[in-house]
Write a protein that holds these residues in place. Structure first.
Motif, PDB file in Angstrom:
ATOM      1  N   UNK A 224       0.816  -1.207   0.000  1.00 34.01           N
ATOM      2  CA  UNK A 224       0.000   0.000   0.000  1.00 34.01           C
ATOM      3  C   UNK A 224       0.855   1.264   0.000  1.00 34.01           C
ATOM      4  N   UNK A 225       2.032   1.229   0.613  1.00 39.42           N
ATOM      5  CA  UNK A 225       2.919   2.399   0.571  1.00 39.42           C
ATOM      6  C   UNK A 225       3.357   2.693  -0.859  1.00 39.42           C
ATOM      7  N   UNK A 226       3.623   1.638  -1.623  1.00 40.93           N
ATOM      8  CA  UNK A 226       4.005   1.798  -3.029  1.00 40.93           C
ATOM      9  C   UNK A 226       2.838   2.351  -3.838  1.00 40.93           C
ATOM     10  N   UNK A 227       1.650   1.824  -3.583  1.00 42.44           N
ATOM     11  CA  UNK A 227       0.463   2.295  -4.307  1.00 42.44           C
ATOM     12  C   UNK A 227       0.252   3.779  -4.043  1.00 42.44           C
ATOM     13  N   UNK A 228       0.343   4.189  -2.775  1.00 41.62           N
ATOM     14  CA  UNK A 228       0.139   5.598  -2.418  1.00 41.62           C
ATOM     15  C   UNK A 228       1.135   6.487  -3.157  1.00 41.62           C
ATOM     16  N   UNK A 229       2.411   6.063  -3.201  1.00 45.19           N
ATOM     17  CA  UNK A 229       3.436   6.865  -3.871  1.00 45.19           C
ATOM     18  C   UNK A 229       3.174   6.947  -5.367  1.00 45.19           C
ATOM     19  N   UNK A 230       2.790   5.833  -5.991  1.00 43.27           N
ATOM     20  CA  UNK A 230       2.557   5.827  -7.428  1.00 43.27           C
ATOM     21  C   UNK A 230       1.361   6.688  -7.816  1.00 43.27           C
ATOM     22  N   UNK A 231       0.413   6.844  -6.904  1.00 46.20           N
ATOM     23  CA  UNK A 231      -0.765   7.661  -7.191  1.00 46.20           C
ATOM     24  C   UNK A 231      -0.587   9.120  -6.801  1.00 46.20           C
ATOM     25  N   UNK A 235       1.947  10.456   1.471  1.00 44.75           N
ATOM     26  CA  UNK A 235       2.191   9.398   2.444  1.00 44.75           C
ATOM     27  C   UNK A 235       1.079   8.361   2.337  1.00 44.75           C
ATOM     28  N   UNK A 236       1.324   7.138   2.829  1.00 40.92           N
ATOM     29  CA  UNK A 236       0.261   6.130   2.858  1.00 40.92           C
ATOM     30  C   UNK A 236      -0.956   6.587   3.658  1.00 40.92           C
ATOM     31  N   UNK A 237      -0.727   7.385   4.718  1.00 33.70           N
ATOM     32  CA  UNK A 237      -1.861   7.839   5.526  1.00 33.70           C
ATOM     33  C   UNK A 237      -2.747   8.805   4.744  1.00 33.70           C
ATOM     34  N   UNK A 238      -2.150   9.640   3.883  1.00 31.50           N
ATOM     35  CA  UNK A 238      -2.942  10.548   3.051  1.00 31.50           C
ATOM     36  C   UNK A 238      -3.802   9.762   2.063  1.00 31.50           C
ATOM     37  N   UNK A 239      -3.211   8.718   1.470  1.00 35.81           N
ATOM     38  CA  UNK A 239      -3.962   7.854   0.559  1.00 35.81           C
ATOM     39  C   UNK A 239      -5.092   7.148   1.302  1.00 35.81           C
ATOM     40  N   UNK A 240      -4.778   6.626   2.504  1.00 37.44           N
ATOM     41  CA  UNK A 240      -5.786   5.915   3.283  1.00 37.44           C
ATOM     42  C   UNK A 240      -6.936   6.837   3.682  1.00 37.44           C
ATOM     43  N   UNK A 241      -6.617   8.098   4.015  1.00 36.97           N
ATOM     44  CA  UNK A 241      -7.666   9.049   4.405  1.00 36.97           C
ATOM     45  C   UNK A 241      -8.608   9.313   3.239  1.00 36.97           C
ATOM     46  N   UNK A 242      -8.047   9.488   2.022  1.00 31.64           N
ATOM     47  CA  UNK A 242      -8.883   9.689   0.842  1.00 31.64           C
ATOM     48  C   UNK A 242      -9.762   8.463   0.614  1.00 31.64           C
ATOM     49  N   UNK A 243      -9.185   7.294   0.768  1.00 28.69           N
ATOM     50  CA  UNK A 243      -9.909   6.052   0.522  1.00 28.69           C
ATOM     51  C   UNK A 243     -11.064   5.892   1.512  1.00 28.69           C
ATOM     52  N   UNK A 244     -10.793   6.221   2.767  1.00 31.73           N
ATOM     53  CA  UNK A 244     -11.851   6.125   3.777  1.00 31.73           C
ATOM     54  C   UNK A 244     -13.008   7.084   3.475  1.00 31.73           C
ATOM     55  N   UNK A 245     -12.669   8.292   3.006  1.00 31.53           N
ATOM     56  CA  UNK A 245     -13.730   9.252   2.650  1.00 31.53           C
ATOM     57  C   UNK A 245     -14.595   8.700   1.526  1.00 31.53           C
ATOM     58  N   UNK A 246     -13.968   8.016   0.582  1.00 31.57           N
ATOM     59  CA  UNK A 246     -14.705   7.519  -0.578  1.00 31.57           C
ATOM     60  C   UNK A 246     -15.534   6.275  -0.257  1.00 31.57           C
ATOM     61  N   UNK A 247     -14.951   5.325   0.535  1.00 34.00           N
ATOM     62  CA  UNK A 247     -15.583   4.027   0.700  1.00 34.00           C
ATOM     63  C   UNK A 247     -15.909   3.658   2.140  1.00 34.00           C
TER      64      UNK A 247
END
Length: 260
Positions: A224-231, A235-247
Motif C-alpha cells: 500500500x505504501x508503493x500504491x500511495x506513492x505511485x498515485x 504518504x500512505x496515511x494521506x492515501x488511506x484518508x482519501x480512501x476512507x472518505x470515498x468508501x
C-alpha cells in the motif's frame, strides 16, 4: 501489453425451470474476453485478482469479493487483471435482481458467497434444496450494498485527451487551468464538459481514476505504501484518508475482501 483473447461461454445457460447457473472460471493471466452480450443477467465475481468491465462510455474496476452486474443485452468487454479466479452467476432475465438497464458493482457478503459456492459445488444441489438456495441468493443480491466504482469515459476529443493522459499518469496533480492549456480549451469549457458528459467534477473524476488504479495495483500484490506513492500521495496515511472518505473503510480492509 498484448492480451490473450479468450471465450468463456455459459456452461449451462439459465432456464425458467433452473434460473441461476454458476461457473468457476480461471482464465489465462491478463487476458481479455472481447465485447459480447447475453440474453440473461450476469454477475462477475472475482475471488482473487481483479477485473475491468467496459461498456460503451463507462468502465468499472472490480476488486476481490465485489461483483459487477451486467443486465441482459448489454454489450461488454472484460479485462482480467493479473491471475484471476472468478465465479460467474447467470440469472434468467425475468428474475434479474438488480437494475435491468445499467451495470452495478455490489458487495458480496458472507451469506451470498456461501450460496454461490453451494450452487457451484459438484454435484450441485437439486430439487427443493436447489430452489431454496436460488431464492435466497436472489434476495441477497437484491439487497446488496452498491459501490460507486464507475469511471465514465468522454466523447469530446479535448476531454478525451485529458482523460487518457490522466489515466496513463494518475499521479499528475496539474490543476484544470493547466490541463486547459494542454488540450486547447478553456478551463470553464472543460469544467462544463465534465459535468455534461461525466456527471461529476474534474476533481472527483481524478479521484475515481486514482481509486481505479489502486484496484489494479492491489490486485498485483503491490504494498500500500508503493500504491500511495505511485498515485501521487505524500504518504500512505494521506492515501488511506482519501480512501476512507470515498468508501468508508481502509484500503487494506477493502482489498482484503472484507465487506463493511
Amino acid at each position: 501489453m498484448p492480451r490473450t483473447i479468450v471465450d468463456l461461454p455459459a456452461r449451462r445457460p439459465p432456464t425458467a425451470a433452473d434460473p441461476i447457473a454458476v461457473a468457476i472460471r480461471k482464465p489465462p493471466r491478463d487476458s481479455v474476453i472481447p465485447y459480447h452480450a447475453h440474453a440473461w443477467g450476469q454477475l462477475a465475481f472475482p475471488v482473487s485478482g481483479a477485473l475491468c468491465l467496459d461498456v460503451p462510455g463507462s468502465r468499472w474496476l472490480v476488486p476481490p469479493y465485489r461483483a459487477v452486474w451486467v443486465p441482459p443485452g448489454i454489450p461488454h468487454e472484460v479485462l482480467l487483471l493479473g491471475k484471476v479466479e472468478m465465479h460467474t452467476v447467470h440469472v434468467a432475465a425475468e428474475l434479474a435482481p438488480l437494475p435491468p438497464a445499467q451495470c452495478t458493482v455490489i458487495e458480496i457478503g458472507p451469506l451470498a458467497r456461501e450460496l454461490i459456492s453451494a450452487l457451484a459445488a459438484s454435484p450441485p444441489p437439486s430439487g427443493e434444496h436447489l430452489r431454496q438456495i436460488q431464492a435466497l441468493l436472489l434476495t441477497e443480491l437484491a439487497h446488496a450494498r452498491t459501490l460507486d466504482l464507475r469511471l465514465p469515459q468522454p466523447a469530446d476529443r479535448r476531454l478525451r485527451a485529458l482523460c487518457e493522459a490522466l489515466m496513463d499518469d494518475p499521479a499528475d496533480t496539474a490543476p484544470l487551468e493547466e490541463w486547459a492549456q494542454r488540450v486547447g480549451a478553456s478551463a470553464r469549457t472543460l469544467a462544463r464538459l465534465f459535468q455534461a458528459e461525466m456527471g461529476m467534477s474534474f476533481g472527483l473524476w481524478r479521484q475515481q481514476v486514482r481509486l481505479n488504479r489502486a484496484t489494479v495495483l492491489a490486485a498485483q500484490g503491490r504494498p500500500y505504501a508503493e500504491i500511495a506513492a505511485e498515485l501521487g500521495y505524500a504518504s500512505p496515511s494521506a492515501f488511506s484518508a482519501m480512501f476512507r472518505r470515498a468508501y468508508g473503510m481502509s484500503p487494506r480492509r477493502f482489498f482484503g475482501g472484507q465487506p463493511a
